[in-house]
Design an enzyme around this catalytic site. Structure first.
Site, PDB file in Angstrom:
ATOM      1  N   ASP A  52      -1.538   0.841  17.066  1.00 38.94           N
ATOM      2  CA  ASP A  52      -1.007   0.144  15.896  1.00 38.94           C
ATOM      3  C   ASP A  52      -2.115   0.060  14.846  1.00 38.94           C
ATOM      4  O   ASP A  52      -3.258  -0.269  15.193  1.00 38.94           O
ATOM      5  CB  ASP A  52      -0.592  -1.265  16.370  1.00 38.94           C
ATOM      6  N   SER A 111       1.064   7.854  -2.977  1.00 40.02           N
ATOM      7  CA  SER A 111       2.417   8.263  -3.343  1.00 40.02           C
ATOM      8  C   SER A 111       2.639   8.125  -4.842  1.00 40.02           C
ATOM      9  O   SER A 111       1.993   7.299  -5.508  1.00 40.02           O
ATOM     10  CB  SER A 111       3.415   7.369  -2.599  1.00 40.02           C
ATOM     11  N   TYR A 140       6.067  -1.072  -1.357  1.00 37.15           N
ATOM     12  CA  TYR A 140       5.500   0.155  -0.796  1.00 37.15           C
ATOM     13  C   TYR A 140       4.537   0.800  -1.809  1.00 37.15           C
ATOM     14  O   TYR A 140       3.377   1.095  -1.488  1.00 37.15           O
ATOM     15  CB  TYR A 140       6.637   1.110  -0.424  1.00 37.15           C
TER      16      TYR A 140
END
Ligand code: 15L
Length: 267
Positions: A52, A111, A140
Site C-alpha cells: 500500500d 495528468s 484527483y
C-alpha cells in the site's frame, strides 16, 4: 538498460502492466509494486511485492538500491477527497522520501487534470506551455498538481531529480473527439519513460505527455532536455471517433468530462 534496478509503483494498472512488459523486454531490472496483485505472468528480471502506498516503510524497503522510481500508483480517476488523500498525497511523500534516501530520480505520472480548467484553444496559437497556472479540475487533479509541486520542492531543497509527465489520454487508441488532442500512444509512453530514466540530466522537468497530435492543446515543455519526441499521432482515427458531446462544460475545458463532475458554478 539503466545501471541500477528501477521501482515501478502502480505496476498492476493499465500503464504499469504495459511498462513492466516493455521495459523488462529491454533488459531492465524491475521491482514492481501495487496494492492489487500483478495480473500477468511476471516478466523476466522483475520481482513483484504487494504493498500500500500508505506504508512508507514498505516503500523505503522496495526502493533500496534503485536508481529511479516510476510512480504510476494511486487513484487514477476523480474520487472523493478521502479516497484520494492516502494513496495520492501521503503516498507521494513516501515515494519522495525513498527517492531522497536512495538518490533516485522520480518519474511521476501526473495528468492533464492538474491543469484541466484551462479552456481548450481555438487555434494553434493559444497552445498552453508547461509553466501555465495549475487549474486542477477535481481532487484527483489537485493531487497531481501537489505531486508536481512536491517534485519542485524536493529538487530545490534536496536535489532529487524528477520528471513530471502530464499524461493526456493513454489508451490503445483514441476513442472520442477530445482524444484527438490528448491521446498518448503506448509506444510513445514507453519511449518517453525510457528517456526520463536514461537522460543524463533531468533536474525538475515537466512534459506534456501526448503523441504528435496536430490538434494538441499543448506547447513548450522540457522534452529537449531529456531527448524525447513523440512519433505517433491521433489524427488517423479522426473519421472513427464521433462528434462532440452534449455537455457545454465538458466541451469548454481541457479536462473534459472531469470538469463537469459535480460542477455547480452558476454561469
Ligand atoms: C487521467 O488522468 C486518467 O487517469 C485517465 O483514465 C483518463 O481519464 C485521462 O486522464 C483523460 O483525461 O483522458
Amino acid at each position: 538498460p539503466p545501471a541500477k534496478p528501477v521501482l515501478l509503483t502502480g505496476a498492476s494498472g493499465n500503464l504499469g502492466r504495459h511498462l513492466a512488459k516493455e521495459l523488462a523486454a529491454r533488459g531492465w531490472r524491475l521491482r514492481l509494486t501495487d496494492i492489487a496483485p500483478f495480473p500477468d505472468p511476471l516478466p523476466a528480471g522483475a520481482a513483484f511485492v504487494k504493498a500500500d502506498l500508505n506504508d512508507g516503510v514498505a516503500l523505503l524497503r522496495q526502493a533500496e538500491g534503485c536508481g529511479a522510481i516510476l510512480h504510476f500508483g494511486g487513484v487514477s480517476v476523480e474520487r472523493p477527497f478521502e479516497e484520494v488523500l492516502g494513496p495520492n498525497i501521503r503516498g507521494l511523500y513516501h515515494v519522495y522520501e525513498a527517492a531522497r534516501r536512495e538518490g533516485a530520480r522520480v518519474v511521476f505520472a501526473s495528468s492533464n487534470h492538474s491543469i484541466g480548467f484551462h479552456e481548450r484553444p481555438s487555434g494553434n496559437a493559444e497552445r498552453l506551455d508547461y509553466d501555465c497556472a495549475f487549474r486542477p479540475d477535481g481532487y484527483y487533479g489537485l493531487s497531481k498538481a501537489y505531486g508536481e509541486l512536491m517534485g519542485r520542492m524536493y529538487w530545490d531543497k534536496h536535489g532529487v531529480e524528477n520528471v513530471n509527465l502530464r499524461i493526456g489520454s493513454c489508451f490503445p487508441k483514441p476513442v472520442d473527439r477530445r482524444m484527438l488532442s490528448t491521446w498518448l500512444s503506448y509506444a510513445d509512453l514507453t519511449r518517453l519513460v525510457e528517456r526520463c530514466v536514461l537522460a543524463e540530466r533531468a533536474g525538475h522537468a515537466v512534459i506534456w505527455a501526448c503523441s504528435d497530435n496536430p490538434a494538441s492543446y499543448w506547447g513548450r515543455d522540457h522534452r529537449e532536455r531529456i531527448g524525447w519526441a513523440p512519433q505517433d499521432s491521433a489524427e488517423p482515427w479522426r473519421p472513427e471517433v464521433g462528434g462532440i458531446t452534449a455537455d457545454p462544460v465538458t466541451e469548454r475545458y481541457q479536462g473534459g468530462s472531469y470538469t463537469a463532475i459535480e460542477y455547480s458554478r452558476a454561469c
